[in-house]
Design a protein around this motif. Sequence first.
Motif, PDB file in Angstrom:
ATOM      1  N   LEU A 191      60.572 108.815  14.156  1.00  0.00           N
ATOM      2  CA  LEU A 191      60.657 108.316  12.834  1.00  0.00           C
ATOM      3  C   LEU A 191      61.204 106.883  12.780  1.00  0.00           C
ATOM      4  O   LEU A 191      60.951 105.826  11.802  1.00  0.00           O
ATOM      5  N   ASP A 192      61.905 106.375  13.723  1.00  0.00           N
ATOM      6  CA  ASP A 192      62.339 105.211  13.872  1.00  0.00           C
ATOM      7  C   ASP A 192      61.341 104.070  14.098  1.00  0.00           C
ATOM      8  O   ASP A 192      61.227 103.111  13.588  1.00  0.00           O
ATOM      9  N   ALA A 193      60.290 104.384  14.940  1.00  0.00           N
ATOM     10  CA  ALA A 193      59.167 103.750  14.995  1.00  0.00           C
ATOM     11  C   ALA A 193      58.425 103.392  13.598  1.00  0.00           C
ATOM     12  O   ALA A 193      57.839 102.280  13.438  1.00  0.00           O
ATOM     13  N   ILE A 194      58.201 104.686  12.719  1.00  0.00           N
ATOM     14  CA  ILE A 194      57.590 104.575  11.527  1.00  0.00           C
ATOM     15  C   ILE A 194      58.632 103.451  10.521  1.00  0.00           C
ATOM     16  O   ILE A 194      57.893 102.576  10.137  1.00  0.00           O
ATOM     17  N   GLY A 195      59.654 103.497  10.638  1.00  0.00           N
ATOM     18  CA  GLY A 195      60.578 102.828   9.899  1.00  0.00           C
ATOM     19  C   GLY A 195      60.809 101.488  10.216  1.00  0.00           C
ATOM     20  O   GLY A 195      61.100 100.674   9.101  1.00  0.00           O
ATOM     21  N   LYS A 196      60.044 100.946  11.179  1.00  0.00           N
ATOM     22  CA  LYS A 196      60.091  99.641  11.788  1.00  0.00           C
ATOM     23  C   LYS A 196      58.792  98.878  11.255  1.00  0.00           C
ATOM     24  O   LYS A 196      58.775  97.786  11.470  1.00  0.00           O
ATOM     25  N   LEU A 197      57.740  99.676  10.699  1.00  0.00           N
ATOM     26  CA  LEU A 197      56.636  99.095  10.259  1.00  0.00           C
ATOM     27  C   LEU A 197      56.858  98.271   9.019  1.00  0.00           C
ATOM     28  O   LEU A 197      57.659  98.530   8.421  1.00  0.00           O
ATOM     29  N   ILE A 207      50.332 103.249  10.057  1.00  0.00           N
ATOM     30  CA  ILE A 207      50.830 104.584  10.590  1.00  0.00           C
ATOM     31  C   ILE A 207      49.645 105.581  11.342  1.00  0.00           C
ATOM     32  O   ILE A 207      50.003 106.076  12.381  1.00  0.00           O
ATOM     33  N   VAL A 208      48.410 105.199  10.743  1.00  0.00           N
ATOM     34  CA  VAL A 208      47.416 105.853  11.498  1.00  0.00           C
ATOM     35  C   VAL A 208      47.220 105.414  12.960  1.00  0.00           C
ATOM     36  O   VAL A 208      46.917 106.310  13.986  1.00  0.00           O
ATOM     37  N   ARG A 209      47.278 104.190  13.015  1.00  0.00           N
ATOM     38  CA  ARG A 209      47.148 103.477  14.487  1.00  0.00           C
ATOM     39  C   ARG A 209      48.412 103.791  15.436  1.00  0.00           C
ATOM     40  O   ARG A 209      48.052 104.208  16.551  1.00  0.00           O
ATOM     41  N   LEU A 210      49.382 103.744  14.801  1.00  0.00           N
ATOM     42  CA  LEU A 210      50.511 104.332  15.627  1.00  0.00           C
ATOM     43  C   LEU A 210      50.590 105.626  15.924  1.00  0.00           C
ATOM     44  O   LEU A 210      50.900 106.085  17.083  1.00  0.00           O
ATOM     45  N   ALA A 211      50.082 106.514  15.056  1.00  0.00           N
ATOM     46  CA  ALA A 211      49.919 108.173  15.568  1.00  0.00           C
ATOM     47  C   ALA A 211      48.925 108.383  16.740  1.00  0.00           C
ATOM     48  O   ALA A 211      49.315 109.148  17.610  1.00  0.00           O
ATOM     49  N   ILE A 212      47.929 107.461  16.495  1.00  0.00           N
ATOM     50  CA  ILE A 212      46.712 107.689  17.553  1.00  0.00           C
ATOM     51  C   ILE A 212      47.340 107.046  18.874  1.00  0.00           C
ATOM     52  O   ILE A 212      47.233 107.779  20.029  1.00  0.00           O
ATOM     53  N   LEU A 217      48.133 113.332  14.010  1.00  0.00           N
ATOM     54  CA  LEU A 217      48.266 113.023  12.479  1.00  0.00           C
ATOM     55  C   LEU A 217      47.186 114.256  11.953  1.00  0.00           C
ATOM     56  O   LEU A 217      46.001 114.169  12.331  1.00  0.00           O
ATOM     57  N   ARG A 218      47.741 115.128  11.105  1.00  0.00           N
ATOM     58  CA  ARG A 218      46.826 115.977  10.407  1.00  0.00           C
ATOM     59  C   ARG A 218      46.456 115.574   9.001  1.00  0.00           C
ATOM     60  O   ARG A 218      45.471 115.795   8.553  1.00  0.00           O
ATOM     61  N   GLU A 219      47.519 114.772   8.204  1.00  0.00           N
ATOM     62  CA  GLU A 219      47.047 114.360   7.006  1.00  0.00           C
ATOM     63  C   GLU A 219      48.039 113.301   6.519  1.00  0.00           C
ATOM     64  O   GLU A 219      49.128 113.025   7.174  1.00  0.00           O
ATOM     65  N   ILE A 220      47.744 112.412   5.699  1.00  0.00           N
ATOM     66  CA  ILE A 220      48.368 111.435   4.927  1.00  0.00           C
ATOM     67  C   ILE A 220      47.833 111.020   3.656  1.00  0.00           C
ATOM     68  O   ILE A 220      46.627 110.895   3.597  1.00  0.00           O
ATOM     69  N   ASN A 221      48.898 111.089   2.907  1.00  0.00           N
ATOM     70  CA  ASN A 221      48.369 110.889   1.215  1.00  0.00           C
ATOM     71  C   ASN A 221      49.313 110.286   0.550  1.00  0.00           C
ATOM     72  O   ASN A 221      50.576 110.339   0.802  1.00  0.00           O
ATOM     73  N   PRO A 222      49.187 109.549  -0.528  1.00  0.00           N
ATOM     74  CA  PRO A 222      49.877 108.995  -1.411  1.00  0.00           C
ATOM     75  C   PRO A 222      50.516 109.887  -2.315  1.00  0.00           C
ATOM     76  O   PRO A 222      49.939 111.072  -2.570  1.00  0.00           O
ATOM     77  N   GLU A 223      51.686 109.974  -2.500  1.00  0.00           N
ATOM     78  CA  GLU A 223      52.594 110.613  -3.358  1.00  0.00           C
ATOM     79  C   GLU A 223      52.685 110.089  -4.870  1.00  0.00           C
ATOM     80  O   GLU A 223      53.146 108.777  -5.014  1.00  0.00           O
ATOM     81  N   HIS A 224      52.012 110.706  -5.786  1.00  0.00           N
ATOM     82  CA  HIS A 224      52.047 110.114  -7.143  1.00  0.00           C
ATOM     83  C   HIS A 224      53.253 110.565  -7.953  1.00  0.00           C
ATOM     84  O   HIS A 224      53.241 112.182  -7.995  1.00  0.00           O
TER      85      HIS A 224
END
Length: 313
Positions: A243-249, A277-282, A288-295
Amino acid sequence: MSNPEVLVETDAVTRFYGRHAAVSDMSFVIRRGEVLGFLGPNGAGKTTTMQMLSGNLAPSSGRVLIAGHDMHEAPEKAKAHLGYLPEYPPLYREFTVDEYLDYAAALRRIPRKARRAARERAKARCGLGDVGGRLSANLSKGFQQRVGLAQAIIHDPDVVILDEPTVGLDPIQIREVRALIRELGREHAVILSTHILPEVQASCDRVQIIHKGRLVLSENIDTLMARMESQALIAAFRRTPNLDAIGKLTGVRSVTVDDDGRVRILHEPGADPTDAIVRLAIEQDWGLREINPEHSTLESIFVELTGESPEAA
Protein backbone atom coordinates in the motif's frame (compact mmCIF):
# COMPACT_ATOMS: atom_id res chain seq x y z
CA MET A 1 -38.70 44.91 -8.13
CA SER A 2 -34.95 45.41 -7.84
CA ASN A 3 -33.95 42.46 -10.02
CA PRO A 4 -36.65 41.13 -12.36
CA GLU A 5 -34.69 37.91 -12.92
CA VAL A 6 -34.86 36.93 -9.22
CA LEU A 7 -38.32 35.41 -8.83
CA VAL A 8 -38.00 33.73 -5.41
CA GLU A 9 -35.97 35.00 -2.49
CA THR A 10 -35.93 33.77 1.09
CA ASP A 11 -34.04 35.87 3.60
CA ALA A 12 -33.09 34.15 6.89
CA VAL A 13 -36.46 32.37 7.05
CA THR A 14 -37.10 30.56 10.34
CA ARG A 15 -40.19 28.75 11.57
CA PHE A 16 -40.75 27.59 15.14
CA TYR A 17 -43.36 25.15 16.47
CA GLY A 18 -43.17 25.88 20.16
CA ARG A 19 -39.45 25.68 20.90
CA HIS A 20 -38.73 23.41 17.95
CA ALA A 21 -37.20 25.10 14.90
CA ALA A 22 -38.65 23.26 11.89
CA VAL A 23 -36.71 25.59 9.56
CA SER A 24 -33.67 27.62 10.61
CA ASP A 25 -32.15 30.67 8.94
CA MET A 26 -32.86 29.58 5.37
CA SER A 27 -31.71 31.91 2.59
CA PHE A 28 -31.66 31.25 -1.15
CA VAL A 29 -32.75 32.76 -4.46
CA ILE A 30 -34.27 31.27 -7.61
CA ARG A 31 -33.98 33.08 -10.91
CA ARG A 32 -36.07 33.05 -14.03
CA GLY A 33 -35.19 30.04 -16.15
CA GLU A 34 -34.21 27.81 -13.21
CA VAL A 35 -35.73 24.52 -12.12
CA LEU A 36 -34.85 23.80 -8.50
CA GLY A 37 -34.98 20.27 -7.12
CA PHE A 38 -35.84 20.44 -3.41
CA LEU A 39 -34.98 17.31 -1.44
CA GLY A 40 -35.06 16.24 2.17
CA PRO A 41 -35.89 13.27 4.42
CA ASN A 42 -39.08 13.10 6.48
CA GLY A 43 -39.13 15.71 9.22
CA ALA A 44 -36.38 17.79 7.60
CA GLY A 45 -38.57 20.89 7.18
CA LYS A 46 -39.28 20.51 3.47
CA THR A 47 -43.07 20.69 3.79
CA THR A 48 -42.83 23.64 6.16
CA THR A 49 -40.61 25.45 3.67
CA MET A 50 -43.06 24.76 0.84
CA GLN A 51 -45.94 26.10 2.93
CA MET A 52 -44.03 29.31 3.64
CA LEU A 53 -43.07 29.76 -0.02
CA SER A 54 -46.70 29.33 -1.08
CA GLY A 55 -48.03 31.71 1.58
CA ASN A 56 -49.95 29.05 3.50
CA LEU A 57 -47.74 29.46 6.56
CA ALA A 58 -46.07 32.56 7.95
CA PRO A 59 -42.40 32.38 9.01
CA SER A 60 -41.56 33.13 12.64
CA SER A 61 -38.84 35.44 11.33
CA GLY A 62 -37.28 36.33 8.01
CA ARG A 63 -39.17 37.00 4.82
CA VAL A 64 -40.24 35.41 1.55
CA LEU A 65 -40.38 37.42 -1.68
CA ILE A 66 -42.13 36.21 -4.83
CA ALA A 67 -41.33 38.27 -7.94
CA GLY A 68 -40.17 41.06 -5.64
CA HIS A 69 -43.34 41.13 -3.51
CA ASP A 70 -43.12 40.38 0.21
CA MET A 71 -45.42 37.46 1.04
CA HIS A 72 -46.24 38.99 4.45
CA GLU A 73 -46.67 42.64 3.46
CA ALA A 74 -48.30 42.12 0.05
CA PRO A 75 -49.69 38.56 -0.03
CA GLU A 76 -52.17 39.14 -2.87
CA LYS A 77 -49.51 40.58 -5.16
CA ALA A 78 -47.04 37.82 -4.26
CA LYS A 79 -49.55 34.99 -4.78
CA ALA A 80 -50.64 36.44 -8.13
CA HIS A 81 -47.20 35.42 -9.43
CA LEU A 82 -47.41 31.92 -7.95
CA GLY A 83 -48.83 28.61 -9.19
CA TYR A 84 -48.98 25.64 -6.84
CA LEU A 85 -49.63 21.93 -7.35
CA PRO A 86 -49.87 20.06 -4.03
CA GLU A 87 -49.15 16.34 -3.84
CA TYR A 88 -52.89 15.62 -4.00
CA PRO A 89 -54.51 17.81 -6.70
CA PRO A 90 -57.31 20.01 -5.29
CA LEU A 91 -60.04 18.81 -7.68
CA TYR A 92 -63.81 19.05 -7.40
CA ARG A 93 -64.96 15.60 -8.44
CA GLU A 94 -68.41 16.77 -9.57
CA PHE A 95 -66.92 19.33 -12.02
CA THR A 96 -65.93 18.58 -15.56
CA VAL A 97 -62.34 19.43 -16.47
CA ASP A 98 -63.47 22.55 -18.36
CA GLU A 99 -65.71 23.68 -15.50
CA TYR A 100 -62.94 23.22 -12.98
CA LEU A 101 -60.35 25.09 -15.05
CA ASP A 102 -62.83 27.92 -15.70
CA TYR A 103 -63.35 28.10 -11.94
CA ALA A 104 -59.57 28.15 -11.36
CA ALA A 105 -59.24 30.94 -13.95
CA ALA A 106 -61.90 32.98 -12.16
CA LEU A 107 -60.14 32.50 -8.83
CA ARG A 108 -56.98 33.78 -10.50
CA ARG A 109 -58.92 36.87 -11.67
CA ILE A 110 -58.40 36.19 -15.33
CA PRO A 111 -60.90 38.42 -17.20
CA ARG A 112 -64.00 36.53 -18.34
CA LYS A 113 -63.26 37.12 -22.03
CA ALA A 114 -59.77 35.64 -21.64
CA ARG A 115 -60.69 32.56 -19.60
CA ARG A 116 -61.49 30.24 -22.49
CA ALA A 117 -58.16 30.97 -24.19
CA ALA A 118 -56.30 30.51 -20.88
CA ARG A 119 -58.11 27.22 -20.26
CA GLU A 120 -57.40 25.83 -23.72
CA ARG A 121 -53.74 26.88 -23.51
CA ALA A 122 -53.31 25.12 -20.15
CA LYS A 123 -55.11 22.02 -21.42
CA ALA A 124 -52.89 21.85 -24.50
CA ARG A 125 -49.71 22.15 -22.43
CA CYS A 126 -50.86 19.39 -20.07
CA GLY A 127 -52.26 16.96 -22.66
CA LEU A 128 -55.93 17.44 -21.71
CA GLY A 129 -57.35 18.39 -25.10
CA ASP A 130 -59.78 15.44 -25.32
CA VAL A 131 -61.10 15.30 -21.75
CA GLY A 132 -62.63 18.76 -21.24
CA GLY A 133 -66.16 17.39 -20.91
CA ARG A 134 -65.34 14.53 -18.55
CA LEU A 135 -66.01 14.59 -14.81
CA SER A 136 -62.89 14.82 -12.66
CA ALA A 137 -64.16 11.85 -10.62
CA ASN A 138 -64.00 9.62 -13.71
CA LEU A 139 -60.41 10.47 -14.64
CA SER A 140 -57.42 8.24 -13.97
CA LYS A 141 -54.83 9.28 -11.39
CA GLY A 142 -52.56 10.40 -14.21
CA PHE A 143 -55.17 12.66 -15.78
CA GLN A 144 -56.18 14.07 -12.40
CA GLN A 145 -52.54 15.00 -11.87
CA ARG A 146 -52.51 16.73 -15.26
CA VAL A 147 -55.64 18.71 -14.35
CA GLY A 148 -53.97 19.79 -11.12
CA LEU A 149 -50.94 20.92 -13.09
CA ALA A 150 -53.16 22.82 -15.55
CA GLN A 151 -54.80 24.80 -12.73
CA ALA A 152 -51.35 25.68 -11.37
CA ILE A 153 -50.24 27.27 -14.65
CA ILE A 154 -53.54 28.60 -16.04
CA HIS A 155 -52.64 32.20 -15.15
CA ASP A 156 -49.09 31.85 -16.54
CA PRO A 157 -47.37 32.50 -13.19
CA ASP A 158 -43.73 33.51 -12.82
CA VAL A 159 -43.17 30.86 -10.13
CA VAL A 160 -44.51 27.30 -10.19
CA ILE A 161 -44.25 25.02 -7.13
CA LEU A 162 -44.75 21.31 -7.82
CA ASP A 163 -45.01 18.87 -4.91
CA GLU A 164 -44.39 15.28 -6.07
CA PRO A 165 -45.91 15.95 -9.53
CA THR A 166 -45.29 12.45 -10.97
CA VAL A 167 -46.63 10.32 -8.12
CA GLY A 168 -48.95 7.65 -9.51
CA LEU A 169 -48.12 8.31 -13.17
CA ASP A 170 -47.05 5.67 -15.67
CA PRO A 171 -43.64 5.94 -17.39
CA ILE A 172 -45.03 7.69 -20.48
CA GLN A 173 -46.90 10.24 -18.37
CA ILE A 174 -43.79 10.79 -16.24
CA ARG A 175 -41.79 11.55 -19.37
CA GLU A 176 -44.47 14.02 -20.52
CA VAL A 177 -44.57 15.80 -17.14
CA ARG A 178 -40.77 16.06 -17.08
CA ALA A 179 -40.85 17.61 -20.56
CA LEU A 180 -43.45 20.12 -19.36
CA ILE A 181 -41.32 20.97 -16.32
CA ARG A 182 -38.34 21.67 -18.57
CA GLU A 183 -40.56 23.79 -20.82
CA LEU A 184 -41.85 25.80 -17.85
CA GLY A 185 -38.27 26.22 -16.67
CA ARG A 186 -37.31 28.16 -19.79
CA GLU A 187 -39.32 31.25 -18.84
CA HIS A 188 -40.41 30.68 -15.24
CA ALA A 189 -38.90 29.66 -11.93
CA VAL A 190 -39.92 26.11 -10.98
CA ILE A 191 -39.55 24.46 -7.58
CA LEU A 192 -39.81 20.68 -7.76
CA SER A 193 -40.23 18.87 -4.44
CA THR A 194 -39.64 15.15 -4.87
CA HIS A 195 -37.91 12.10 -3.40
CA ILE A 196 -37.33 10.55 -6.83
CA LEU A 197 -33.66 11.31 -7.46
CA PRO A 198 -33.62 10.43 -11.20
CA GLU A 199 -36.39 13.00 -11.60
CA VAL A 200 -34.11 15.69 -10.17
CA GLN A 201 -31.25 14.76 -12.49
CA ALA A 202 -33.60 14.65 -15.49
CA SER A 203 -35.48 17.89 -14.85
CA CYS A 204 -33.54 20.28 -12.62
CA ASP A 205 -30.85 22.93 -13.03
CA ARG A 206 -30.11 23.18 -9.31
CA VAL A 207 -30.40 20.90 -6.29
CA GLN A 208 -31.04 21.82 -2.67
CA ILE A 209 -31.08 19.34 0.20
CA ILE A 210 -32.56 20.26 3.57
CA HIS A 211 -31.78 18.35 6.76
CA LYS A 212 -32.96 19.15 10.28
CA GLY A 213 -34.32 22.48 9.10
CA ARG A 214 -31.13 23.70 7.45
CA LEU A 215 -29.82 23.71 3.91
CA VAL A 216 -26.94 21.24 3.72
CA LEU A 217 -26.48 21.39 -0.06
CA SER A 218 -27.25 24.02 -2.70
CA GLU A 219 -25.47 23.43 -6.00
CA ASN A 220 -25.89 23.81 -9.73
CA ILE A 221 -26.62 20.41 -11.26
CA ASP A 222 -23.60 20.65 -13.58
CA THR A 223 -21.34 21.38 -10.60
CA LEU A 224 -22.89 18.51 -8.71
CA MET A 225 -22.41 16.14 -11.64
CA ALA A 226 -18.75 17.15 -11.77
CA ARG A 227 -18.53 16.46 -8.04
CA MET A 228 -20.00 13.03 -8.68
CA GLU A 229 -17.29 12.23 -11.22
CA SER A 230 -14.88 9.69 -9.85
CA GLN A 231 -11.89 10.76 -7.82
CA ALA A 232 -11.26 7.25 -6.51
CA LEU A 233 -10.35 3.84 -7.89
CA ILE A 234 -11.32 0.42 -6.58
CA ALA A 235 -8.72 -2.32 -7.24
CA ALA A 236 -8.57 -6.02 -6.39
CA PHE A 237 -5.40 -8.17 -6.31
CA ARG A 238 -4.72 -11.89 -5.95
CA ARG A 239 -1.76 -11.17 -3.65
CA THR A 240 -1.47 -8.49 -0.98
CA PRO A 241 -0.09 -5.29 -2.55
CA ASN A 242 2.34 -2.83 -0.98
CA LEU A 243 0.00 0.00 0.00
CA ASP A 244 2.89 2.38 0.70
CA ALA A 245 4.19 1.90 -2.85
CA ILE A 246 0.76 2.74 -4.27
CA GLY A 247 0.52 5.75 -2.00
CA LYS A 248 3.77 7.19 -3.42
CA LEU A 249 2.43 7.28 -7.00
CA THR A 250 1.87 10.71 -8.53
CA GLY A 251 -1.58 12.09 -7.76
CA VAL A 252 -2.52 9.51 -5.12
CA ARG A 253 -3.89 11.09 -1.93
CA SER A 254 -4.70 8.04 0.18
CA VAL A 255 -4.91 4.24 0.03
CA THR A 256 -7.26 2.16 2.19
CA VAL A 257 -8.51 -1.43 2.26
CA ASP A 258 -12.27 -2.05 2.28
CA ASP A 259 -13.95 -4.78 4.30
CA ASP A 260 -14.11 -7.02 1.25
CA GLY A 261 -10.34 -6.77 0.70
CA ARG A 262 -10.54 -4.39 -2.24
CA VAL A 263 -8.16 -1.43 -2.24
CA ARG A 264 -9.64 2.07 -2.50
CA ILE A 265 -7.26 4.64 -4.00
CA LEU A 266 -8.29 8.27 -3.62
CA HIS A 267 -6.55 10.58 -6.11
CA GLU A 268 -6.37 14.23 -7.06
CA PRO A 269 -8.95 15.52 -9.59
CA GLY A 270 -7.61 15.04 -13.10
CA ALA A 271 -4.70 12.87 -11.94
CA ASP A 272 -5.84 9.34 -12.77
CA PRO A 273 -3.12 6.87 -11.61
CA THR A 274 -4.69 3.80 -13.28
CA ASP A 275 -1.84 3.21 -15.76
CA ALA A 276 0.81 3.61 -13.06
CA ILE A 277 -0.99 1.16 -10.78
CA VAL A 278 -1.26 -1.41 -13.58
CA ARG A 279 2.46 -1.12 -14.33
CA LEU A 280 3.38 -1.38 -10.65
CA ALA A 281 1.13 -4.43 -10.18
CA ILE A 282 2.82 -6.19 -13.11
CA GLU A 283 6.32 -5.32 -11.87
CA GLN A 284 5.55 -6.52 -8.33
CA ASP A 285 3.51 -9.53 -9.46
CA TRP A 286 0.50 -8.64 -7.29
CA GLY A 287 -1.94 -10.33 -9.70
CA LEU A 288 -4.22 -7.40 -10.52
CA ARG A 289 -7.74 -8.80 -10.96
CA GLU A 290 -9.72 -5.58 -11.49
CA ILE A 291 -9.44 -1.80 -11.32
CA ASN A 292 -12.44 0.47 -11.81
CA PRO A 293 -13.38 4.08 -11.08
CA GLU A 294 -15.68 4.63 -8.13
CA HIS A 295 -18.58 6.94 -8.99
CA SER A 296 -20.59 8.92 -6.49
CA THR A 297 -24.34 9.19 -7.09
CA LEU A 298 -26.94 11.71 -6.05
CA GLU A 299 -28.28 9.00 -3.76
CA SER A 300 -24.89 8.52 -2.07
CA ILE A 301 -24.56 12.29 -1.58
CA PHE A 302 -28.09 12.41 -0.14
CA VAL A 303 -27.28 9.59 2.30
CA GLU A 304 -23.95 11.19 3.22
CA LEU A 305 -25.61 14.51 4.07
CA THR A 306 -28.77 13.26 5.77
CA GLY A 307 -27.98 9.74 6.96
CA GLU A 308 -31.16 8.44 5.30
CA SER A 309 -32.00 6.74 2.03
CA PRO A 310 -34.27 8.53 -0.48
CA GLU A 311 -36.76 5.66 -0.19
CA ALA A 312 -37.10 6.27 3.55
CA ALA A 313 -37.46 9.99 2.87
